[in-house]
Design a protein around this motif. Structure first.
Motif, PDB file in Angstrom:
ATOM      1  N   LYS A   1       4.972 -29.974  -5.789  1.00  0.00           N
ATOM      2  CA  LYS A   1       5.416 -30.798  -4.660  1.00  0.00           C
ATOM      3  C   LYS A   1       4.595 -32.084  -4.565  1.00  0.00           C
ATOM      4  N   ALA A   2       3.305 -32.003  -4.857  1.00  0.00           N
ATOM      5  CA  ALA A   2       2.467 -33.206  -4.827  1.00  0.00           C
ATOM      6  C   ALA A   2       2.907 -34.199  -5.895  1.00  0.00           C
ATOM      7  N   LEU A   3       3.207 -33.697  -7.087  1.00  0.00           N
ATOM      8  CA  LEU A   3       3.620 -34.566  -8.186  1.00  0.00           C
ATOM      9  C   LEU A   3       4.989 -35.200  -7.943  1.00  0.00           C
ATOM     10  N   LEU A   4       5.800 -34.557  -7.100  1.00  0.00           N
ATOM     11  CA  LEU A   4       7.108 -35.104  -6.730  1.00  0.00           C
ATOM     12  C   LEU A   4       7.011 -36.072  -5.559  1.00  0.00           C
TER      13      LEU A   4
ATOM     14  N   LYS B   1       8.654 -42.423 -22.125  1.00  0.00           N
ATOM     15  CA  LYS B   1       9.481 -41.463 -21.399  1.00  0.00           C
ATOM     16  C   LYS B   1       8.945 -40.068 -21.668  1.00  0.00           C
ATOM     17  N   ARG B   2       8.943 -39.209 -20.632  1.00  0.00           N
ATOM     18  CA  ARG B   2       8.280 -37.911 -20.760  1.00  0.00           C
ATOM     19  C   ARG B   2       9.262 -36.737 -20.762  1.00  0.00           C
ATOM     20  N   PHE B   3       8.930 -35.743 -21.573  1.00  0.00           N
ATOM     21  CA  PHE B   3       9.541 -34.424 -21.431  1.00  0.00           C
ATOM     22  C   PHE B   3       8.405 -33.493 -21.045  1.00  0.00           C
ATOM     23  N   ILE B   4       8.565 -32.783 -19.925  1.00  0.00           N
ATOM     24  CA  ILE B   4       7.475 -32.005 -19.341  1.00  0.00           C
ATOM     25  C   ILE B   4       7.739 -30.510 -19.497  1.00  0.00           C
ATOM     26  N   ILE B   5       6.730 -29.791 -19.942  1.00  0.00           N
ATOM     27  CA  ILE B   5       6.797 -28.332 -20.063  1.00  0.00           C
ATOM     28  C   ILE B   5       5.601 -27.766 -19.296  1.00  0.00           C
ATOM     29  N   GLY B   6       5.840 -26.789 -18.428  1.00  0.00           N
ATOM     30  CA  GLY B   6       4.709 -26.251 -17.693  1.00  0.00           C
ATOM     31  C   GLY B   6       5.021 -25.043 -16.846  1.00  0.00           C
TER      32      GLY B   6
ATOM     33  N   PRO C   1       6.377 -40.718 -12.238  1.00  0.00           N
ATOM     34  CA  PRO C   1       7.444 -41.724 -12.248  1.00  0.00           C
ATOM     35  C   PRO C   1       8.764 -41.025 -12.599  1.00  0.00           C
ATOM     36  N   LEU C   2       9.476 -40.545 -11.602  1.00  0.00           N
ATOM     37  CA  LEU C   2      10.614 -39.650 -11.827  1.00  0.00           C
ATOM     38  C   LEU C   2      11.685 -40.270 -12.720  1.00  0.00           C
ATOM     39  N   GLU C   3      11.855 -41.585 -12.618  1.00  0.00           N
ATOM     40  CA  GLU C   3      12.880 -42.244 -13.429  1.00  0.00           C
ATOM     41  C   GLU C   3      12.518 -42.239 -14.910  1.00  0.00           C
ATOM     42  N   ASN C   4      11.269 -41.876 -15.213  1.00  0.00           N
ATOM     43  CA  ASN C   4      10.782 -41.908 -16.587  1.00  0.00           C
ATOM     44  C   ASN C   4      10.714 -40.510 -17.211  1.00  0.00           C
ATOM     45  N   ILE C   5      11.304 -39.506 -16.525  1.00  0.00           N
ATOM     46  CA  ILE C   5      11.243 -38.128 -17.011  1.00  0.00           C
ATOM     47  C   ILE C   5      12.581 -37.722 -17.623  1.00  0.00           C
ATOM     48  N   ALA C   6      12.547 -37.360 -18.911  1.00  0.00           N
ATOM     49  CA  ALA C   6      13.767 -36.951 -19.615  1.00  0.00           C
ATOM     50  C   ALA C   6      14.183 -35.537 -19.231  1.00  0.00           C
ATOM     51  N   GLY C   7      13.219 -34.704 -18.869  1.00  0.00           N
ATOM     52  CA  GLY C   7      13.556 -33.330 -18.496  1.00  0.00           C
ATOM     53  C   GLY C   7      12.302 -32.509 -18.251  1.00  0.00           C
ATOM     54  N   PHE C   8      12.503 -31.346 -17.649  1.00  0.00           N
ATOM     55  CA  PHE C   8      11.424 -30.398 -17.383  1.00  0.00           C
ATOM     56  C   PHE C   8      11.873 -29.019 -17.831  1.00  0.00           C
TER      57      PHE C   8
ATOM     58  N   ARG D   1      14.897 -32.922  -8.380  1.00  0.00           N
ATOM     59  CA  ARG D   1      14.593 -34.336  -8.585  1.00  0.00           C
ATOM     60  C   ARG D   1      14.788 -34.806 -10.030  1.00  0.00           C
ATOM     61  N   VAL D   2      14.635 -33.897 -10.987  1.00  0.00           N
ATOM     62  CA  VAL D   2      14.793 -34.269 -12.397  1.00  0.00           C
ATOM     63  C   VAL D   2      15.559 -33.165 -13.116  1.00  0.00           C
TER      64      VAL D   2
END
Length: 412
Positions: A139-142, A76-81, A181-188, A369-370
């Motif tokens: 947008k591409a990643l979504l 599961k991912r937490f994304i910072i960017g 994989p949006l269902e696998n993202i804990a947060g951004f 989305r997330v």
């Protein structure tokens, strides 16, 4: 709580890294780093080196974004960017400071010390300056961008985004392979300069973003007829600039008179041809950018602007062509993530302000989305999109400290 000495080290590294990245520019004045250019590639190489030195594994996607990964206890991912492109003759902090902050956050952790994998992203073409779109990588990643759409967006030289991607080594036909994989993202989470003066004037070091305005952007071509300025009576002219003037004044008036204080309308481009003192203007190229936290109010302003344009065009025998380049709905930030950040700032004894963002960010499409959140740091004198743009490295370090605190509590 991080020791003061460690916070100082973070601030020093951030300052040095941003100074180094500022040299990757097409202009000596400010920073000009447009998508799919040599300057953008050089900055990406530098960022990738920083990520690898921090212990992250890296990869690039087909939109030109760079990803760094620190594995956790689960996939599961937490994304910072944030983004690494800039406007023309912009500043050294807008966007890219958030990428550097993300790398600093990752530096604090070791593999498997978090309940999820940490992903640091340097997004490409958030600004939309070269091709008139924006939010390309996010947008591409979504999964919200098709390769065929990229052929519609062209720069001033007629090069499409699709062509530019191919020339830089990206494959626009494969952008669907990179969808998160949006269902696998804990947060951004995105750290960004405020680009306004509210934090700077208040003296507060951090802003907790509550929402981001929605926006609509347009390209407009008004076509009339070139005539001699001295021999053509006023009643016989097809002056394209008259309609453009009505459009610009309406944009100002329509936004200013709305009850919603956050609604703004901007005509940022007005190109007149043939552009000579003794010729009636034959054509005008305009842009329109309208923003508000209230989508209905934003749309009312847009409608009023184009109603005025059509009225003026009809009265002056003009033709109008319009292309909507970008439409993004306003969003609110995730309540749970905001609560976690608020708690971290309280425990770190860092005063902050809750505020909405009038600028668009990669967090804008992502938040639909997330779960997403943003932290702002003050912009000196409110300056942004200009060479004078500046934020204190200590404020970036405080924001990094807050996110580290939040993630440490999360892991517990």
């Amino acid at each position: 709580m991080l020791e003061e000495q460690m916070v100082g080290s973070i601030a020093q590294r951030i300052q040095q890294e941003l100074a180094a990245l500022s040299h990757y520019s097409a202009t000596e004045k400010g920073v000009t780093r447009l998508p799919f250019t040599k300057e953008a590639e050089d900055a990406l190489v530098c960022l990738e080196k920083m990520m690898k030195e921090t212990g992250l594994s890296t990869c690039r996607d087909h939109s030109g974004a760079l990803h760094g990964f620190l594995p956790g206890k689960s996939e599961k991912r937490f994304i910072i960017g944030s983004h690494y492109d800039s406007v023309v003759e912009g500043g050294a902090y807008d966007g890219i400071a958030g990428v550097v902050c993300g790398i600093e956050i990752a530096r604090h952790f070791s593999p498997d010390t978090l309940p999820f994998t940490l992903e640091i992203v340097a997004f490409n073409d958030e600004e939309g300056v070269r091709f008139g779109g924006g939010f390309l990588s996010s947008k591409a990643l979504l999964g919200e961008l098709k390769s065929e759409e990229l052929k519609k967006y062209c720069d001033a030289d007629g090069v499409s985004c699709y062509e530019a991607m191919q020339r830089s080594g990206c494959d626009p036909e494969k952008i669907a392979e990179d969808v998160w994989p949006l269902e696998n993202i804990a947060g951004f989470l995105e750290i960004h300069i405020e680009q306004g003066a509210r934090l700077y004037q208040s003296g507060l070091p951090i802003g907790l973003v509550t929402g981001i305005v929605g926006m609509r952007r347009f390209d407009i071509e008004i076509t009339g007829r070139a005539d001699h300025a001295g021999t053509t009576p006023m009643t016989m002219r097809a002056d394209a600039l008259t309609a453009a003037a009505a459009f610009i004044l309406t944009a100002q008036k329509a936004a200013a008179e709305r009850a919603a204080p956050d609604v703004v309308a901007t005509v940022g481009v007005c190109e007149v041809k043939p552009g000579t003192v003794n010729t009636v203007p034959a054509s005008v190229h305009l842009t329109l950018d309208v923003r508000s936290l209230d989508a209905a109010v934003r749309d009312e302003v847009v409608d009023e602007c184009f109603a005025a344009l059509q009225k003026a065009a009809g009265a002056n025998d003009l033709t109008v062509k319009t292309q909507e380049k970008l439409t993004v709905a306003p969003v609110k930030m995730d309540e749970k993530l905001m609560a976690r950040l608020s708690e971290a700032m309280t425990e770190e004894e860092i005063p902050y302000m809750a505020l909405a963002s009038g600028a668009g960010h990669d967090a804008l499409p992502i938040a639909r989305r997330v779960p997403a959140a943003m932290l702002f740091v003050p912009s000196k004198d409110g300056c942004s999109h200009c060479p004078e743009e500046y934020s204190e490295p200590e404020d970036f370090a405080r924001a990094v400290n807050v996110v580290i605190h939040m993630l440490e509590d999360w892991s517990e």
